[in-house]
Design an enzyme around this catalytic site. Structure first.
Site, PDB file in Angstrom:
ATOM      1  N   GLU A 463      65.506  73.671  62.323  1.00 50.41           N
ATOM      2  CA  GLU A 463      65.451  73.317  63.839  1.00 50.41           C
ATOM      3  C   GLU A 463      64.577  73.422  64.538  1.00 50.41           C
ATOM      4  O   GLU A 463      64.158  72.483  65.316  1.00 50.41           O
ATOM      5  CB  GLU A 463      67.104  73.464  64.414  1.00 50.41           C
ATOM      6  CG  GLU A 463      68.083  73.284  63.973  1.00 50.41           C
ATOM      7  CD  GLU A 463      68.810  74.036  63.072  1.00 50.41           C
ATOM      8  OE1 GLU A 463      69.545  73.462  62.355  1.00 50.41           O
ATOM      9  OE2 GLU A 463      67.974  74.666  62.454  1.00 50.41           O
ATOM     10  N   HIS A 533      81.378  74.529  65.401  1.00 41.87           N
ATOM     11  CA  HIS A 533      80.954  73.305  65.572  1.00 41.87           C
ATOM     12  C   HIS A 533      82.209  72.626  66.951  1.00 41.87           C
ATOM     13  O   HIS A 533      82.135  71.554  67.481  1.00 41.87           O
ATOM     14  CB  HIS A 533      82.080  73.041  64.790  1.00 41.87           C
ATOM     15  CG  HIS A 533      81.541  73.107  63.222  1.00 41.87           C
ATOM     16  ND1 HIS A 533      81.263  73.754  62.274  1.00 41.87           N
ATOM     17  CD2 HIS A 533      80.357  71.878  62.591  1.00 41.87           C
ATOM     18  CE1 HIS A 533      80.617  74.031  61.595  1.00 41.87           C
ATOM     19  NE2 HIS A 533      79.859  72.527  61.300  1.00 41.87           N
TER      20      HIS A 533
END
Length: 733
Positions: A463, A533
């Protein structure tokens, strides 16, 4: 091999054999010595409390001057770190510029007094603004090199276009430019270092990585930071690289290594890695004392390798200068440093009124009416088959985000899209027989097929790499629209977002900017999402000055706000609630390729008179459900406000509604404590206290993470019944 020597301070002066001329050797010594005297003058001023921080290049001068003389200021691109004084001096930063930084003057060309000294920046010289963070800038160099290569292949993309960020982002490029990325050996322990090498190697990018190895990261010796104590041995198997490990106290050896490295890069053969063994003459900074952790013998051994003394002896030994001539040169350098320091001390200080300047773009205001085109246009105009096949039929949020990306990529050739799994297929030959991935939620589906692999591609699973490269792309004038696959995994990129992306414009006093867009699926309410999530956490990012934060709740808003995000001149975090991607709630017809919504403009999605409910994201449909139940069962009419953008937010819409209803609930999905709603509630209580008939009420999740089992998830996250209960309690107050 001939030497290519070019610099604002160093004309090419070499004899037929390629040896440096006497004039060039004298100039190298002058630059090195001047750098040392600037260091010493700054130390003197710090002890007099006329400056506030000092960090030196002492011991690194030879390596840095060699690098500068092999490259081209204003042509190549430079991403230095805070010890690179001699590098920047040789590129063309003046002693006066350096002392203006040291005193924090208002006319400091690097930052206007906003950054510490030696945090370099020069737009004319292509020195991109430096931060205090270690190794972050080398990912910027990678993105910069990618952008240069893109513009070389697509020069038409460099054209200035009125009406969006391109009107304010000048582009310059050359077919053989090089990006220099500088780090100390301690920074090679950072993940960004390895991520940068990975991408530069894979994509054969023209980046020179310069490792200035003085043996210490503050007090930590190299063998503690680096297995085996030598970074060159660890990186030796990266493909496509030119490698050189050199004596960084020898300026000619350094120059030859960087000349060869630049040749390798300019030929398109890949990146280069130059590892220079230097010394640190002084402590890490004036806030450090190396006598606390280095032995006397070790310090004395380093002093024997002082590049200034070694170069002086060479000039004498080879008869290039006499002792008197060296003395005269040194006195002139000392005078130049002293005079520059005195002039800098007389420079005006920054004006307090200048503080808010350049937090955001002063050129293009995304809250302005220029982006107010909230009229649904005829469907089927411009997005291509993938976006118009359903005509005017209601479309999901996922559909209209995808349609916007198609529209904007067709309109603007500077846009690139990358992230994990965003391409249809990295192996293009597979596209003849497979449908293609297009993101884990299919929001980038068809983009690679439509616009090619140069504009839509997969990134490594890293990321910080995604965002760090975006900074480099954006400072060159491109518009990276990148994806972080799940908000839950954004955390490795937060350093790049907070300290680099959002700060680039302010810390450089408006000289540089990085208006990238980061798209991020966020939130829970998906059965089985569990801890990793389902996270929210938007308040962490709304706390970052310089970053716009957008959070639509429906398809039409997502389409219009994404278009504004792409066209504006600020970095944007675009949050997309996963549960809303394909919800029946909030579907809308395709609104056309020019539909945009300004930032900071909330929407009243349900008018009411008894109380105000301020919310956003997935709480909007839940709030509407609760409001409808309250109206049907008890006649309570709740005005529901969808903020749509969180930074900036629409205070006037909130205040107007609260003055009308005198009661207010602020609801968000994230944990109740320290959440985004607390700021709204606090401001209402502070500025609208006299208009309230009851305390401000807040709704949020339990102060925990989201569990896997649906029974637990439903209890943790606010539900319509949670909102309804709050409505009834507030109405009864």
């Amino acid at each position: 091999m001939g030497l290519a020597v070019s610099s604002a301070h160093a004309p090419t002066i070499a004899d037929a054999s390629g040896r440096l001329s006497s004039e060039e050797l004298i100039n190298i010594y002058r630059l090195m010595y001047l750098s040392r005297r600037i260091d010493d003058r700054e130390i003197f001023l710090k002890k007099q409390q006329k400056t506030f921080f000092q960090i030196s290049a002492a011991g690194h001068e030879a390596l840095q001057v060699g690098a500068a003389l092999a490259l081209k200021p204003g042509y190549d691109w430079f991403f230095p770190y805070y010890r690179d004084r001699a590098l920047c001096l040789a590129l063309g930063v003046t002693p006066m510029d350096m002392f203006l930084q040291a005193v924090g003057a208002g006319n400091d060309p690097a930052s206007g007094g906003r950054q510490m000294p030696t945090h370099w920046s020069s737009e004319p010289l292509n020195i991109v603004s430096t931060s205090s963070s270690t190794a972050t800038q080398i990912l910027h160099a990678v993105g910069c090199a990618e952008a240069g290569r893109y513009f070389t292949r697509h020069p038409e993309a460099a054209a200035r276009v009125e009406g969006d960020y391109r009107a304010y982002r000048d582009v310059k490029f050359h077919g053989d430019e090089v990006a220099l990325a500088c780090v100390g050996e301690g920074s090679t322990s950072q993940g960004e270092f390895w991520e940068a090498l990975n991408t530069a190697s894979n994509r054969k990018l023209p980046v020179i990585f310069m490792v200035e190895d003085n043996g210490y990261a503050i007090s930590v010796p190299v063998e503690v930071n680096t297995p085996g104590g030598n970074i060159s041995r660890l990186v030796a198997n990266f493909p496509n690289f030119y490698f050189a490990e050199i004596d960084g106290t020898d300026p000619e050896a350094s120059l030859r290594a960087f000349q060869a490295a630049a040749e390798h890069c300019r030929a398109g053969l890949g990146p280069a890695f130059v590892h220079g063994h230097t010394i640190r003459i002084y402590s890490h900074s004036q806030s450090d004392d190396d006598k606390l952790y280095r032995s006397k013998a070790e310090r004395e051994a380093d002093a024997m390798r002082d590049p200034i003394a070694k170069m002086q002896m060479r000039l004498l030994r080879e008869g290039i200068l006499t002792a008197d001539q060296i003395n005269a040169l040194e006195k002139e350098a000392e005078r130049e440093a002293a005079e520059a320091a005195e002039r800098a001390l007389e420079a005006p200080l920054p004006e307090v009124a200048s503080i808010p300047l350049h937090v955001y773009s002063e050129d293009l205001d995304p809250t302005s009416t220029a982006f107010a085109t909230e009229t649904v246009q005829a469907a089927g105009a411009g997005p291509g088959k993938s976006a118009s096949a359903k005509g005017s039929a209601p479309r999901t949020m996922a559909d209209l985000i995808n349609a916007c990306l198609h529209d904007e990529m067709r309109r603007d050739p500077r846009i690139i899209v990358y992230g994990e799994d965003v391409a249809d297929a990295s192996r293009e030959e597979a596209l003849s027989e497979v449908k293609g991935k297009g993101g884990v939620f299919k929001l980038t589906s068809g983009l690679q097929t439509a616009f090619g692999s140069e504009r839509v591609f997969n990134s490594p699973l890293a990321e910080a790499n995604i965002v760090g490269r975006a900074v480099g792309y954006a400072v060159r004038g491109m518009k990276p629209v990148v994806e972080i696959q799940f908000f839950d995994y954004i955390w490795p990129a937060v350093h790049q977002i907070h300290n680099e992306l959002a700060l680039m414009r302010w810390r450089s006093n408006g000289a540089w900017a990085s208006p990238a867009v980061i798209r991020v699926p966020i939130g829970g309410y998906l059965t089985g999402g569990a801890i990793y999530h389902s996270q929210s956490g938007e308040s962490i990012f709304t706390h970052i000055p310089g970053l716009r934060v957008v959070f639509p709740s429906n398809a039409l808003d997502a389409n219009g706000l994404l278009r504004t995000s792409i066209r504006c001149d600020d970095p944007v975090l675009f949050l997309e609630h996963k549960r809303l991607y394909r919800e029946s709630y909030g579907r809308a017809p395709y609104p056309g390729p020019e539909f945009a919504i300004p930032f900071g403009k909330a929407k009243i999605v349900r008018p009411g008179q008894h109380m105000t409910l301020v919310t956003y994201g997935a709480l909007v449909p839940r709030a509407l459900q609760a409001a409808q139940t309250a109206s049907r069962e008890k006649g309570i009419e709740v005005e529901v406000i969808d903020l749509r953008t969180l930074s900036p937010y629409d205070w006037e819409a909130i205040a107007t509604s609260v003055r009308k209803t005198s009661r207010v609930i602020v609801a968000h999905e994230d944990m109740l404590s320290w959440g985004y709603g607390a700021e709204i509630a606090a401001r209402i209580a502070d500025e609208l206290f006299d208009d309230l008939d009851a305390p401000v009420k807040r709704i949020g999740a339990m102060d925990t993470f989201v569990a896997y089992q649906p029974v637990l998830e439903d209890a943790i996250l606010p539900q319509p019944d949670t909102v309804l209960k709050a409505i009834n309690e507030l109405h009864a107050y």
